[in-house]
Design a protein around this motif. Structure first.
Motif, PDB file in Angstrom:
ATOM      1  N   CYS A   1      33.416  38.552  41.891  1.00 25.58           N
ATOM      2  CA  CYS A   1      34.029  37.299  41.455  1.00 25.58           C
ATOM      3  C   CYS A   1      33.189  36.162  42.052  1.00 25.58           C
ATOM      4  CB  CYS A   1      35.479  37.237  41.923  1.00 25.58           C
ATOM      5  SG  CYS A   1      35.630  36.863  43.680  1.00 25.58           S
TER       6      CYS A   1
ATOM      7  N   HIS B   1      34.733  43.675  43.107  1.00 24.34           N
ATOM      8  CA  HIS B   1      36.119  44.114  42.962  1.00 24.34           C
ATOM      9  C   HIS B   1      36.146  45.377  42.104  1.00 24.34           C
ATOM     10  CE1 HIS B   1      38.546  40.665  44.365  1.00 24.34           C
ATOM     11  NE2 HIS B   1      37.579  39.889  43.910  1.00 24.34           N
TER      12      HIS B   1
ATOM     13  N   CYS C   1      39.957  40.106  49.022  1.00 16.86           N
ATOM     14  CA  CYS C   1      39.033  39.016  48.709  1.00 16.86           C
ATOM     15  C   CYS C   1      39.740  37.673  48.890  1.00 16.86           C
ATOM     16  CB  CYS C   1      38.529  39.155  47.274  1.00 16.86           C
ATOM     17  SG  CYS C   1      37.252  37.958  46.834  1.00 16.86           S
TER      18      CYS C   1
ATOM     19  N   CYS D   1      39.614  35.306  46.978  1.00 21.15           N
ATOM     20  CA  CYS D   1      40.013  34.737  45.686  1.00 21.15           C
ATOM     21  C   CYS D   1      41.474  35.041  45.370  1.00 21.15           C
ATOM     22  CB  CYS D   1      39.126  35.272  44.564  1.00 21.15           C
ATOM     23  SG  CYS D   1      39.451  37.001  44.168  1.00 21.15           S
TER      24      CYS D   1
ATOM     25  N   ARG E   1      42.687  37.917  44.200  1.00 15.76           N
ATOM     26  CA  ARG E   1      42.904  39.042  43.283  1.00 15.76           C
ATOM     27  C   ARG E   1      43.331  40.267  44.088  1.00 15.76           C
ATOM     28  NH1 ARG E   1      38.671  36.324  40.967  1.00 15.76           N
ATOM     29  NH2 ARG E   1      38.899  35.855  38.745  1.00 15.76           N
TER      30      ARG E   1
END
Ligand SMILES: [Zn+2]
Length: 471
Positions: A287, A294, A348, A350, A352
């Motif tokens: 990402c 991922h 992560c 991010c 996710r």
């Protein structure tokens, strides 16, 4: 019975558009999974694996035998199910598949005569592995399963920020295999219905010709083997290429730290790495946070395991078992993959829920087996060589061929490097790295070359580290 004629013209395009239309619907469902909690993901995985297992037991004679006598009810212990692998799946191909009209002989005939994006029996697409290492594999997807593959392609594009736009369409150059049975060729072919301006180039092309093609195409997005992307970056640095991709994604080979540095220096873009297989074309990708790839594990359930298939915790390197969660035609359940990796214990940044691959550590087949002075087996992972060689800024490219009796290193050096000095330093560093694992190091030779040839037989891939034991 066999329909191997290329489906051409308007009918074929209509079918491809229909497959892509269902992919768009699936893709919007998949994007919602980004906001799942890890618990929601785990619950989805368990239900999906159970449903794959029961489907296989009902419709595949091979799996019916494999699971005979087991209670496949809601309390099923997934980790107690037998492991499969490519040899088993290919040896039993005709009994593994869930459509009795499919067989390996017809499949091979279809693959041998495949052109473009044509279907087998009007509904199947197939991918083949190259067979350069180990057993050749043939993998079948029906139209609904292929729509999931395309949906995952769209998810990957969205993660990276590639969206269709008009009037000036995004120009995507992909450099990969020049072979429609290969995943890096097939996905661009079946996804191409005019949303993007695309050009597919063969990685086996001489790099000057590749550079010329890219120069005239002017890609916004560059998809390439990392070694090819790094070579092109070097061309641009030398003033022999002037393209300005705003996005670079690499796949199919190890993306080394040196390659990342070269690409970032020239294009001011961090490449997005991607990892796919014929068994699951988009298994993992980075990402924009670049914390590692991922594993998109809502479509592929993976278990990292040791040599005896016992589960390993995050952070530990092992081979892994793949369960494809959407391929109904050729069930792959607890299917052993010999690429080695470690999952990260950390999520992560991010947000996710999909776990990160902390590192890829090469293939089991390319582990060097040595003995300690006391006779204990010592496994030297490909990563040991990679880390040692990549610590030299002057080493532009490398190849390692090893057996228990000899280690052959071939390196491409930055121009102006002191060759004799570097040869000694590289040999010393690799020797230390191997011996730090607890085994005496076999003799090392270092050869300097100007460049590596890309062989058509290996899809133009550059094999960094390879066991040549017994051969
Ligand atoms: Zn992320």
């Amino acid at each position: 019975m066999t329909d191997t004629q290329p489906t051409t013209g308007a009918a074929a395009l209509a079918k491809r558009v229909a497959d892509l239309a269902s992919a768009l619907v699936i893709a919007s469902r998949l994007s919602a999974h980004d906001r799942w909690t890890p618990e929601q993901l785990a619950q989805h995985q368990r239900q999906a694996v159970l449903s794959r297992v029961r489907h296989a037991a009902r419709h595949s004679p091979f799996y019916a035998d494999l699971y005979a006598g087991r209670d496949l009810g809601d309390d099923l212990d997934i980790q107690a199910l037998p492991v499969t692998d490519k040899t088993l799946i290919m040896d039993n191909f005709d009994r593994v598949v869930t459509d009795r009209r499919l067989n390996l002989a017809d499949a091979e005939h279809y693959l041998a005569t495949l052109e473009g994006d044509s279907y087998h029996q009007g509904r199947y697409r197939m991918l083949a592995t190259t067979g350069t290492s180990g057993r050749r594999g043939v993998f079948v997807y029906d139209r609904p399963a292929w729509s999931v593959v395309l949906a995952n392609t769209l998810r990957w594009q969205r993660t990276l920020g590639i969206r269709p736009r008009l009037p000036r369409r995004v120009a995507i150059a992909s450099i990969g295999a020049d072979d429609p049975t290969h995943v890096s060729c097939r996905i661009p072919a079946s996804g191409d219905v005019g949303l993007f301006r695309t050009r597919h180039l063969s990685a086996t092309m001489p790099v000057d010709q590749l550079a010329a093609e890219l120069q005239s195409f002017g890609p916004d997005v560059l998809l390439a083997y990392p070694s090819v992307a790094a070579l092109l970056a070097a061309k641009q640095r030398e003033g022999r290429l002037a393209i300005h991709p705003r996005l670079i994604s690499t796949h199919s080979e190890t993306l080394t730290r040196d390659m990342i540095r070269e690409i970032e220096d020239v294009w001011d873009r961090t490449p997005f790495d991607h990892y796919g297989l014929s068994e699951e074309p988009h298994l993992a990708w980075e990402c924009p946070h670049h914390n590692g790839m991922h594993v998109f594990s809502d479509l592929a359930y993976i278990e990292v395991v040791d040599d005896d298939h016992r589960p390993l915790p995050p952070g530990e390197v092992g081979r892994y078992l793949l369960t494809n969660l959407y391929n109904a035609t050729q069930p792959l359940i607890r299917y052993e993959i010999t690429d080695m990796l470690a999952l990260s214990p950390e999520p992560c940044t991010c947000g996710r829920p999909f776990p990160l691959i902390q590192r890829m550590a090469g293939r089991i087949e390319d582990v060097l087996e040595l003995r300690s002075p006391g006779g204990r087996p010592v496994a030297i992972l490909p990563a040991v060589f990679a880390f040692a060689l990549e610590s030299f800024a002057e080493v532009r490219e490398y190849r390692v061929e090893h057996s228990p009796d000899a280690i052959r290193l071939t390196v491409v050096l930055q121009s102006g490097s002191d060759e004799a000095d570097l040869r000694r330093a590289v040999a010393r560093k690799v020797r230390q790295a191997v011996e730090s694992q607890g085994a005496p190091c076999p003799p090392i030779t270092v050869t300097v070359t100007d460049r590596f040839e890309r062989a058509a037989g290996s899809m133009g891939k550059h094999k960094l580290i390879e066991s040549v034991a017994g051969g």
